[in-house]
Motif scaffolding. Structure first.
Motif, PDB file in Angstrom:
ATOM      1  N   PRO A  83      -2.599   6.680   1.372  1.00  0.00           N
ATOM      2  CA  PRO A  83      -1.973   6.328   0.097  1.00  0.00           C
ATOM      3  C   PRO A  83      -2.770   5.277  -0.657  1.00  0.00           C
ATOM      4  O   PRO A  83      -3.256   4.302  -0.068  1.00  0.00           O
ATOM      5  CB  PRO A  83      -0.598   5.783   0.512  1.00  0.00           C
ATOM      6  CG  PRO A  83      -0.323   6.430   1.833  1.00  0.00           C
ATOM      7  CD  PRO A  83      -1.660   6.569   2.495  1.00  0.00           C
ATOM      8  N   ALA A  84      -2.912   5.473  -1.972  1.00  0.00           N
ATOM      9  CA  ALA A  84      -3.737   4.582  -2.789  1.00  0.00           C
ATOM     10  C   ALA A  84      -3.265   3.141  -2.704  1.00  0.00           C
ATOM     11  O   ALA A  84      -4.084   2.211  -2.646  1.00  0.00           O
ATOM     12  CB  ALA A  84      -3.721   5.065  -4.247  1.00  0.00           C
ATOM     13  N   GLU A  85      -1.955   2.915  -2.693  1.00  0.00           N
ATOM     14  CA  GLU A  85      -1.444   1.539  -2.660  1.00  0.00           C
ATOM     15  C   GLU A  85      -1.790   0.846  -1.351  1.00  0.00           C
ATOM     16  O   GLU A  85      -1.971  -0.368  -1.315  1.00  0.00           O
ATOM     17  CB  GLU A  85       0.069   1.534  -2.898  1.00  0.00           C
ATOM     18  CG  GLU A  85       0.457   1.597  -4.365  1.00  0.00           C
ATOM     19  CD  GLU A  85      -0.267   0.533  -5.204  1.00  0.00           C
ATOM     20  OE1 GLU A  85      -0.165  -0.665  -4.866  1.00  0.00           O
ATOM     21  OE2 GLU A  85      -0.961   0.901  -6.161  1.00  0.00           O
ATOM     22  N   GLU A  86      -1.870   1.619  -0.279  1.00  0.00           N
ATOM     23  CA  GLU A  86      -2.265   1.036   1.004  1.00  0.00           C
ATOM     24  C   GLU A  86      -3.720   0.571   0.941  1.00  0.00           C
ATOM     25  O   GLU A  86      -4.073  -0.510   1.443  1.00  0.00           O
ATOM     26  CB  GLU A  86      -2.079   2.058   2.122  1.00  0.00           C
ATOM     27  CG  GLU A  86      -2.123   1.480   3.521  1.00  0.00           C
ATOM     28  CD  GLU A  86      -0.876   0.686   3.891  1.00  0.00           C
ATOM     29  OE1 GLU A  86      -0.962  -0.119   4.832  1.00  0.00           O
ATOM     30  OE2 GLU A  86       0.174   0.850   3.236  1.00  0.00           O
ATOM     31  N   VAL A  87      -4.572   1.364   0.314  1.00  0.00           N
ATOM     32  CA  VAL A  87      -5.983   0.981   0.154  1.00  0.00           C
ATOM     33  C   VAL A  87      -6.093  -0.246  -0.739  1.00  0.00           C
ATOM     34  O   VAL A  87      -6.852  -1.184  -0.449  1.00  0.00           O
ATOM     35  CB  VAL A  87      -6.792   2.153  -0.434  1.00  0.00           C
ATOM     36  CG1 VAL A  87      -8.245   1.732  -0.684  1.00  0.00           C
ATOM     37  CG2 VAL A  87      -6.754   3.352   0.502  1.00  0.00           C
ATOM     38  N   ARG A  88      -5.352  -0.273  -1.815  1.00  0.00           N
ATOM     39  CA  ARG A  88      -5.390  -1.438  -2.721  1.00  0.00           C
ATOM     40  C   ARG A  88      -4.918  -2.695  -1.997  1.00  0.00           C
ATOM     41  O   ARG A  88      -5.523  -3.760  -2.126  1.00  0.00           O
ATOM     42  CB  ARG A  88      -4.538  -1.165  -3.962  1.00  0.00           C
ATOM     43  CG  ARG A  88      -5.149  -0.140  -4.918  1.00  0.00           C
ATOM     44  CD  ARG A  88      -4.386  -0.025  -6.223  1.00  0.00           C
ATOM     45  NE  ARG A  88      -5.051   0.929  -7.109  1.00  0.00           N
ATOM     46  CZ  ARG A  88      -6.071   0.625  -7.906  1.00  0.00           C
ATOM     47  NH1 ARG A  88      -6.542  -0.624  -7.928  1.00  0.00           N
ATOM     48  NH2 ARG A  88      -6.635   1.547  -8.669  1.00  0.00           N
ATOM     49  N   GLY A  89      -3.862  -2.567  -1.222  1.00  0.00           N
ATOM     50  CA  GLY A  89      -3.376  -3.729  -0.485  1.00  0.00           C
ATOM     51  C   GLY A  89      -4.392  -4.247   0.510  1.00  0.00           C
ATOM     52  O   GLY A  89      -4.592  -5.461   0.656  1.00  0.00           O
ATOM     53  N   ALA A  90      -5.063  -3.328   1.210  1.00  0.00           N
ATOM     54  CA  ALA A  90      -6.083  -3.736   2.184  1.00  0.00           C
ATOM     55  C   ALA A  90      -7.251  -4.417   1.488  1.00  0.00           C
ATOM     56  O   ALA A  90      -7.774  -5.437   1.966  1.00  0.00           O
ATOM     57  CB  ALA A  90      -6.565  -2.518   2.969  1.00  0.00           C
ATOM     58  N   ALA A  91      -7.691  -3.869   0.356  1.00  0.00           N
ATOM     59  CA  ALA A  91      -8.813  -4.448  -0.387  1.00  0.00           C
ATOM     60  C   ALA A  91      -8.471  -5.847  -0.877  1.00  0.00           C
ATOM     61  O   ALA A  91      -9.296  -6.772  -0.786  1.00  0.00           O
ATOM     62  CB  ALA A  91      -9.190  -3.550  -1.562  1.00  0.00           C
TER      63      ALA A  91
END
Length: 956
Positions: A526-534
């Motif tokens: 999920p895109a939001e998971e990637v954004r949160g990790a970044a």
């Protein structure tokens, strides 16, 4: 030689910079603020009696034996839990303290069996020592009272407090009758190992140490790291080897020969027999900790399968014939010389070992360059981590990790991608888990739910469970977030990086095609998971990246390494403690085999063979002309063998038939050769196609050095004489001389002198320096005479850091109707690499066969139940193994290990490889899984062939 006894200071060392001075029994001592009174006393040379305290765990204060008197304070505080204060006046020996300590010891001894003369811990028992230290001469409390150590009470009835000895673990016993409930084992399991497998059950007199939910040690979550055994002050937890052999009488400090952590151990001996391996507290890689492999799995060195005499045969369908060393070496040399005369100089080559020492690896690549006169040298290090060398070389200018392992203690955010440290690098995994329990945040990028994602007292903030083969897309998507949201460290980039290349990278990575939303279609994350990790990695403080073969063993392995380096430079996470880019090397000397020039295009020190200045250095010393043409990599050797132009190979300490991809192609290549020389401990799978077998030596039987994942050069010291007669470096020298060379090394230290004289990063490395410092990290030269714990402090090795575009290119290995699942591979804690060593130890109790992990959904639609036989098929081949139905893997993904040759998992892997380095794509194979009734025809045929190939002609 004597037994090395390390000082136990009772409590851990304080890292505070401010010092405090106190007076202990009339002696002033200055120690860091935060030091315990117990440790300060030990620093002054005054030992305070103790039982529950040890410097590997935090102070506990339960035994009440370490009482002291402090001027101005009431009572007798425990010295382990009392911290020093400026001007403190401490007394450790008064009549009052002596009486109190004797009273405490009486209570302990009253519930302890007095079988000291026959106890395996006799001579190595702290309870015994403390009884003597406090002057205990009598015990007023009779053993007829309630106790834990008598099976029956005074009336002959069964004693409900007594519990039988637990001997379930193959390596140590647990005897509750001898336990004093000091909690040291429980705290070691929690604080050092981080498994939380032990606890104290009951209260008061009913308290006892329990594994798991009152299980046996073998059935519990215990990982057999040995921390509890090491912490135990009595004979409660005792190595079975000590019970069988007796207490050791001498010890030698050496380095473990398993994974790339490079743990230091004391090999404790009785005569020429190894009693036990004890982790060395002064080891800078492991800091006194160990895992089940290094601590206990050394029995392979004396296993009955080990070959101790050289053997030859004219044809691989013949049985082996034992011969003398002279005959074997003459046979091998004549074969290789004859091949070169008939087919040319380029028709033979070597494969170096990532399990042998730096010195031995250096000689093997010297053999091909100075004796065979070609550059046909390769190594399993290229098969696993060559993208690291390329990617970090291009971006930073050096082909290795940036930090030491201590650095993780200063990390605030840790990103683990394509690595499983708790299984593959367990001692580092334990250090990482400890930092996470202290509050650091964790991001895991892995298609599988590893133990780091969630285990006792740790949980990843983000688990990006991507589809295998999409690493580049996920890493680039994280960089997209950091750039487009302005989270990058502009000051660092302007000072340390090439701005033109940065601007070009910004233009590339800002493209919406690289956004997390676009990447979600590729990765499934999920895109939001990637954004949160970044955002967490960019904003969370000191950010460290650790990665493994799940990054490098892809068709875009080098691109992913470059992407990881981009992330670190974007956020300024380079050149200080707690940050960096850190490849976790799979074997003990992967780093060293790369450093020593094992690649066909590079001389030692990563200098290309086309570099005339570099070639000149060796030509002057060796008196030969070195070819400026890169040699053949392993796949090229095999291709050329099938074509008929490559005919001879010397393989030291590697089993390419089991470890390399596309087993059938490897077998075809080996079968086409006229002389295969295998130099190893056992008749491995590659030896099925060998004509000469030269018996190898274990790490216990040689001197030398290993270089671990943190660039640390550690000494390997001979513990016993080689059972085969020679150390591996001596065998290579004998072969070279049989070929006409005139090498005359008499000790590995002379080989290291040659390495230092020719390799800039090793310029100041000597055995004397290693003896003085314990270990050093390269570069070790005039600029950094004591080594370099942290790389790129003030600037990158290449000058300015280089941002490079990371375009995602999908692998050619595609799923489809015939092969709808993706297979990825890895390791398990108890086994190592192809299992040649660990399969010949009691570690098989935890992993007796390779199994296939499959998600419950994928299993259900195929009618598969846990434990069923499965057929695993790909475009390359098929094999059978049992099912492990688990949600550790995502739907559409299956996972297995490659430790057992009966499975031969690499028969299904393909010959796709990294675009820059030819590193095989082990981690992405399209497969289908179906029910089976047992092994495949190919497996049965393979095993029959292996059995025929291992026949040894009876001696006359």
């Amino acid at each position: 030689m004597t037994l090395i006894k390390e000082t136990d200071y009772g409590t851990p060392q304080s890292t505070a910079e401010k010092t405090v001075t106190i007076n202990v029994d009339g002696f002033d001592v200055s120690v860091p603020e935060g030091t315990s009174v117990m440790r300060a006393s030990m620093e002054a040379g005054i030992q305070v009696p103790k039982l529950c305290a040890t410097d590997m765990v935090d102070a506990f204060g339960s035994c009440r034996l370490c009482l002291v008197e402090i001027e101005g304070r009431r009572g007798t505080p425990a010295s382990c839990t009392t911290l020093v204060e400026e001007g403190m006046q401490v007394r450790t020996q008064t009549d009052r303290l002596k009486g109190l300590r004797r009273g405490v010891m009486e209570l302990y001894i009253s519930d302890h069996p007095l079988d000291c003369l026959t106890c395996a811990a006799n001579g190595d028992c702290e309870l015994q020592d403390m009884a003597g230290a406090v002057g205990l001469r009598d015990v007023r409390y009779g053993a007829d009272a309630q106790n834990h150590f008598k099976m029956r009470d005074g009336g002959g009835e069964v004693n409900a407090c007594w519990k039988p000895k637990d001997e379930s673990n193959p390596y140590f016993t647990y005897d509750p009758a001898k336990c004093i409930v000091c909690s040291r084992c429980v705290r070691a399991c929690e604080e050092v190992q981080g498994t939380f497998a032990l606890t104290i059950t009951g209260r008061g007199f009913d308290s006892r140490v329990t594994a798991g939910m009152s299980e046996s040690f073998l059935d519990s979550e215990c990982v057999s790291c040995g921390a509890c055994v090491q912490a135990c002050p009595t004979g409660t937890l005792q190595e079975k080897s000590v019970i069988d052999i007796g207490q050791p009488e001498r010890s030698v400090v050496t380095t473990c020969a398993y994974c790339g952590v490079g743990c230091s151990f004391k090999a404790e001996m009785r005569g020429d027999e190894l009693v036990r391996m004890v982790p060395y507290k002064d080891g800078k890689a492991n800091r006194g900790h160990s895992c089940v492999k290094g601590r206990f799995a050394y029995g392979y060195a004396a296993h009955q399968d080990r070959i101790l005499n050289p053997m030859v045969r004219e044809s691989v369908d013949q049985p082996w014939r034992e011969v003398s060393w002279d005959e074997a070496l003459s046979f091998a040399a004549n074969k290789m010389k004859g091949i070169q005369q008939q087919y040319g100089k380029e028709s033979v080559g070597v494969i170096t070992s990532s399990r042998c020492t730096n010195e031995e690896t250096f000689l093997v690549q010297k053999l091909t360059r100075a004796v065979f006169e070609n550059n046909n040298t390769d190594t399993c290090a290229r098969v696993c981590h060559s993208p690291t060398g390329y990617g970090l070389g291009q971006t930073f200018g050096t082909s290795a990790g940036t930090q030491d392992f201590d650095s993780v203690e200063h990390s605030d955010v840790v990103l683990v991608i394509g690595a499983n440290p708790t299984d593959g690098h367990p001692v580092f995994g334990s250090r990482l888990k400890k930092r996470l329990r202290q509050g650091a945040k964790l991001i895991v990028i892995d298609p599988r739910r590893t133990d780091l994602v969630k285990s006792p007292h740790i949980k990843a903030s983000h688990h990006l469970a991507l589809r295998p083969g999409t690493n580049v897309a996920i890493v680039t998507a994280m960089a997209h977030v950091i750039v487009t949201e302005g989270l990058f460290d502009e000051a660092f980039i302007r000072e340390r990086c090439d701005m033109d290349e940065f601007q070009d990278y910004v233009e590339f990575v800002s493209n919406p095609a690289n956004s997390p939303e676009a990447a979600e279609l590729l990765t499934g994350v999920p895109a939001e998971e990637v954004r949160g990790a970044a955002r967490l990695y960019a904003r969370g403080g000191n950010g460290a990246i650790y990665y493994g073969l799940g990054v490098t063993e892809h068709s875009q392995g080098s691109t992913t390494v470059i992407g990881i380096a981009n992330l670190a430079m974007l956020t300024g996470n380079i050149g200080k403690k707690g940050v960096g880019v850190n490849p976790l090397r799979g074997q003990n000397n992967v780093q060293g085999s790369c450093d020593m020039g094992s690649f066909p295009h590079e001389l030692p020190g990563y200098r290309h063979v086309k570099n005339a200045d570099a070639r000149d250095i060796y030509e002057q010393i060796w008196g030969v002309t070195i070819s400026d043409e890169p040699g053949l990599r392993i796949p090229n050797m095999l291709d050329a063998a099938v074509e008929g132009t490559f005919k001879g190979i010397y393989v030291q300490g590697e089993d390419i038939l089991q470890s390399d991809p596309d087993t059938k192609h490897v077998a075809a290549g080996l079968a086409a050769m006229e002389c295969v020389i295998v130099h190893d401990l056992f008749l491995n799978e590659t030896a099925n196609y060998a004509h000469v077998f030269l018996p190898g030596s274990t790490f216990l039987e040689k001197d030398g050095t290993f270089t671990n994942a943190e660039r640390r050069i550690n000494r390997v010291r001979k513990v016993m004489a080689p059972r085969n007669g020679y150390a591996d470096w001596e065998v290579t020298q004998l072969l070279a001389n049989a070929m006409g060379a005139e090498w005359n090394y008499t000790h590995p230290s002379q080989i290291m002198e040659e390495i230092a004289a020719t390799t800039p990063s090793f310029a100041n490395v000597t055995y004397d320096l290693l003896e003085e410092k314990g270990s050093v990290q390269w570069p070790c030269n005039d600029e950094m005479p004591e080594g370099t714990p942290t790389m790129h402090l003030d600037g990158f090795v290449r000058g300015k850091g280089r941002f490079i575009r990371t375009d995602y290119v999908a692998t050619d290995e595609k799923t489809g109707p015939r092969f709808p699942l993706l297979l990825t591979t890895g390791r398990i804690l108890s086994q190592y690499n192809v299992g040649a060593q660990t399969r010949r130890t009691d570690n098989v109790v935890w992993h007796e066969e390779d199994v296939l992990e499959i998600h419950p959904h994928d299993a259900e639609v195929r009618g598969i139940k846990d434990g069923d036989w499965l057929k695993l098929m790909s475009r390359s081949g098929e094999t059978s193994l049992r099912a492990n139905v688990t949600d550790r893997v995502s739907t559409g993904v299956v996972y297995t290990t490659f430790h057992h040759p009966a499975t031969q998992a690499n028969v299904v892997t393909t010959d796709y490889s990294d675009w820059a380095t030819n590193c095989p794509e082990y981690k992405v194979t399209a497969v289908q899984v179906s029910l089976s009734n047992g092994q495949t025809d190919w497996q049965e045929e393979y095993q029959e062939h292996a059995a025929r190939s291992r026949r040894i002609e009876a001696a006359e």
